[in-house]
Design a protein around this motif. Structure first.
Motif, PDB file in Angstrom:
ATOM      1  N   ILE A 202      -3.384 -11.085   3.756  1.00  0.00           N
ATOM      2  CA  ILE A 202      -4.068 -10.006   3.243  1.00  0.00           C
ATOM      3  C   ILE A 202      -5.235 -10.677   2.437  1.00  0.00           C
ATOM      4  O   ILE A 202      -6.479 -10.120   2.632  1.00  0.00           O
ATOM      5  CB  ILE A 202      -3.761  -8.865   2.488  1.00  0.00           C
ATOM      6  CG1 ILE A 202      -4.507  -7.669   2.088  1.00  0.00           C
ATOM      7  CG2 ILE A 202      -3.121  -9.248   1.043  1.00  0.00           C
ATOM      8  CD1 ILE A 202      -3.720  -6.396   1.625  1.00  0.00           C
ATOM      9  N   SER A 203      -4.980 -11.587   1.483  1.00  0.00           N
ATOM     10  CA  SER A 203      -6.160 -12.538   1.214  1.00  0.00           C
ATOM     11  C   SER A 203      -6.995 -12.928   1.771  1.00  0.00           C
ATOM     12  O   SER A 203      -8.430 -13.086   1.683  1.00  0.00           O
ATOM     13  CB  SER A 203      -5.527 -13.417   0.072  1.00  0.00           C
ATOM     14  OG  SER A 203      -4.408 -12.581  -0.955  1.00  0.00           O
TER      15      SER A 203
ATOM     16  N   PRO B 253      -8.657  -6.468  -1.009  1.00  0.00           N
ATOM     17  CA  PRO B 253      -7.318  -6.178  -0.367  1.00  0.00           C
ATOM     18  C   PRO B 253      -6.966  -4.680  -0.296  1.00  0.00           C
ATOM     19  O   PRO B 253      -6.299  -4.102   0.609  1.00  0.00           O
ATOM     20  CB  PRO B 253      -6.080  -6.809  -1.094  1.00  0.00           C
ATOM     21  CG  PRO B 253      -6.911  -7.996  -1.897  1.00  0.00           C
ATOM     22  CD  PRO B 253      -8.323  -7.485  -1.963  1.00  0.00           C
TER      23      PRO B 253
END
Length: 127
Positions: free
Chosen positions: A9-10, A20
């Motif tokens: 996600i980062s 995020p």
């Protein structure tokens, strides 16, 4: 150098310059469906492409339902002609809406200019 086939996600947040939380919103809406590696979300190439399309639709000002519909069409059969026709219809409707808003704004700005002029004339008459 091997091509990346999954992202965290980062990594996606950095790549697309979003938070995020935004990605989690699109997950809640069913646009992306990451796998899990323990507590971590793992996004594949399909998720990345769908996120990219969703962000493009958002930039164009499309409604979430329109974005979802367009993205879901890309997961459908290989014939892109119906997808492209539907996309053109959505773009045309959106263009018409924006052009109407622009006319409304121009009318309002014209009225503001007239009111400003009237105020200045009244002030000049008092001087």
């Amino acid at each position: 150098m091997p091509m990346t086939t999954s992202w965290t996600i980062s990594e996606l947040a950095r790549e697309f310059d979003i938070t995020p939380r935004t990605i989690r919103f699109y997950e809640d809406q069913g646009i992306v469906s990451p796998a899990r590696d323990g507590r971590n979300r793992v996004y594949n190439a399909r998720d990345r492409a769908r996120l990219k399309l969703a962000l493009r639709g958002k930039r164009l000002g499309l409604l979430l339902a329109e974005i979802r519909s367009l993205i879901d069409m890309y997961d459908g059969p290989g014939d892109t002609a119906p997808q492209l026709r539907e996309y053109l219809n959505i773009l045309q409707r959106h263009r018409e809406q924006l052009e109407g808003q622009r006319r409304d704004i121009e009318d309002t700005l014209t009225e503001i200019a007239a009111q400003e002029k009237a105020c200045r004339e009244l002030l000049d008459a008092r001087a």
